[in-house]
Design an enzyme around this catalytic site. Sequence first.
Site, PDB file in Angstrom:
ATOM      1  N   ASP A 125      -8.254  -3.490  -1.094  1.00 45.49           N
ATOM      2  CA  ASP A 125      -9.424  -2.705  -1.507  1.00 45.49           C
ATOM      3  C   ASP A 125      -9.012  -1.423  -2.228  1.00 45.49           C
ATOM      4  O   ASP A 125      -9.746  -0.913  -3.079  1.00 45.49           O
ATOM      5  CB  ASP A 125     -10.267  -2.357  -0.282  1.00 45.49           C
TER       6      ASP A 125
ATOM      7  N   TYR B 295       0.816  -1.206   0.000  1.00 44.01           N
ATOM      8  CA  TYR B 295       0.000   0.000   0.000  1.00 44.01           C
ATOM      9  C   TYR B 295       0.856   1.265   0.000  1.00 44.01           C
ATOM     10  O   TYR B 295       0.624   2.203  -0.776  1.00 44.01           O
ATOM     11  CB  TYR B 295      -0.939   0.004   1.213  1.00 44.01           C
TER      12      TYR B 295
ATOM     13  N   LYS C  44     -11.290  -8.951   5.786  1.00 43.33           N
ATOM     14  CA  LYS C  44     -11.886  -7.633   6.000  1.00 43.33           C
ATOM     15  C   LYS C  44     -12.521  -7.164   4.693  1.00 43.33           C
ATOM     16  O   LYS C  44     -11.839  -6.954   3.693  1.00 43.33           O
ATOM     17  CB  LYS C  44     -10.826  -6.637   6.454  1.00 43.33           C
TER      18      LYS C  44
END
Length: 554
Positions: free
Chosen positions: A303, A268, A375
């Site tokens: 995500d 990320y 998640k």
Amino acid sequence: MALLDLDPRVVAGARALAARAAEPVVALAKAHTTVAVERATLRLAGITGADSTHRAGDVPWVNRVVDTVREHCGLEHGVALPVFHALRRHGLPSLTELAEATAAGQVRYELPTGRDRDRARRAATAAVTRGLRTVDRNRAQRDRLVARLGDPPRRPWIYLIVATGDIDEDVVQAGNAARAGADVIAVIRSTGQSLLDYVPEGATHHGFAGTYATQENFRIMRAALDEVSKEVGRYVRLTNYASGLCMPEIAVLAGLQRLDMMLNDSMYGILFRDINPVRTFVDQRFSRQVHARAGIIINTGEDNYLTTADAVDAAHTVTVSQLLNERFAHEAGLPDHLLGLGHAFEINPAVPESFRLELAHALLARELFPDAPLKWMPPTKHMTGDVFHGYLLDGFFNLAGVLTGQSILLVGMMTEAVVTPFLSDRDLALANVRYVLGAAGGLAEDFRPAPDGFIAQRAHQVLGEAVDLLGRIVDRGLLTAIAEGTFGLMKRPADGGRGADGVVEKAEDYVNPAAELLEAGLTGATPEQPEPEQPSSGQPGPGRPGSGRAGVAR
């Protein structure tokens, strides 16, 4: 129960390819250290506080010490030996007083040799051991609280964000969220903190779209949630962010203050914060070892890829990243039950059969990682400001989570990505979740996609595309794949990005007692546990009363 009839040979092949793709990166991480890893080591050894006299603002003592050691004798041998040699040589009682003397220009750091080296190593190991004992006690305390208060009675856990910028106001919002049904409270960080190469000190009241991650803020929020946990009769978990340029330090602070989850993705920071790839992989390995020791569930960030890339076309890149995150986590000692892999409900609702596609992607993640606390992230990219449509979309997201057995459900807001949500928006969002869980909580028992139907075929297609991409990554190398924009359409070369100057290649005689103790815990070895020599780091011992935090008086 498996619903997609995935070929176990294909799944095993995908994991084997992920391991091969990760291997050179793991070797690279083992061969390097960073300024953040060295600072994290000293934080475990007990250093806290900041120099409040600096003209540019408070400078954490740990930054002052590590930067000075680097200037005097380099970091390729590690920071521990020069620091604990100087502590003894100058007859100082604590690391904080050593830092003060450093700031005054009274300390010259050098790499000790002979008996001085042995003494410094023993003292450093003893100090870090005390820090890890605090982490261990916090893990045991969490287990006791969960056993006494209980976990939420059902899955998924409801995960809600608070983000006022003021830790005291966050405490109020977090308590109310827990009373309204939230099981996990995430204190989102102040905008831009991931790009700071230091961790602020103390309680903060002036964050921007979030609250600064500091050790004191962690302590305040954990204590507040412990009180509300007793009130609501279940253990309420606390989340923050172990990412950015201070990833290892924040992981250590989380362990010292008993946080329960941390956002910690292997790529990320590279993709979305332009942090140097080598720096990121070195830092994430150390931070994940700390999380494993602390029993902290990590949340990965797949995500985010779907906010920049198309959620249908790029679905297989999410699966590839999940497999890579799993491999990096396992190598660092994180078991499946601490591996909160991420994925998201981000397909354009105008796409035909969009909900069936979302079900296919979510069910694929669930079946690839059956023991991981996945998640599941709500829609953000296609929230338009039409709050009625957004509320309906969030309801479909919640239903998909129930149908596919997700573990952690981040509550979607009808005003997501439009404005900062009001408290009333959070209340309505929680009502949406409660309705779906109450009305359809057991629906997964009845959900059986047709073996040759749309959902199963789509899941097989995504897995096949993921295997093909992993094969190409093995051939080209993961760092090259990242540089070419494979994930999230972000192109990040291995020699670019922020923080590259904080990466140091290890010397053959590099010493880091924190890394050694964490590795020993990973392998089951029993390293030497020497008695501490005086002067010590000034850190409280395991039997001393107090808040449980490791450190010296400020």
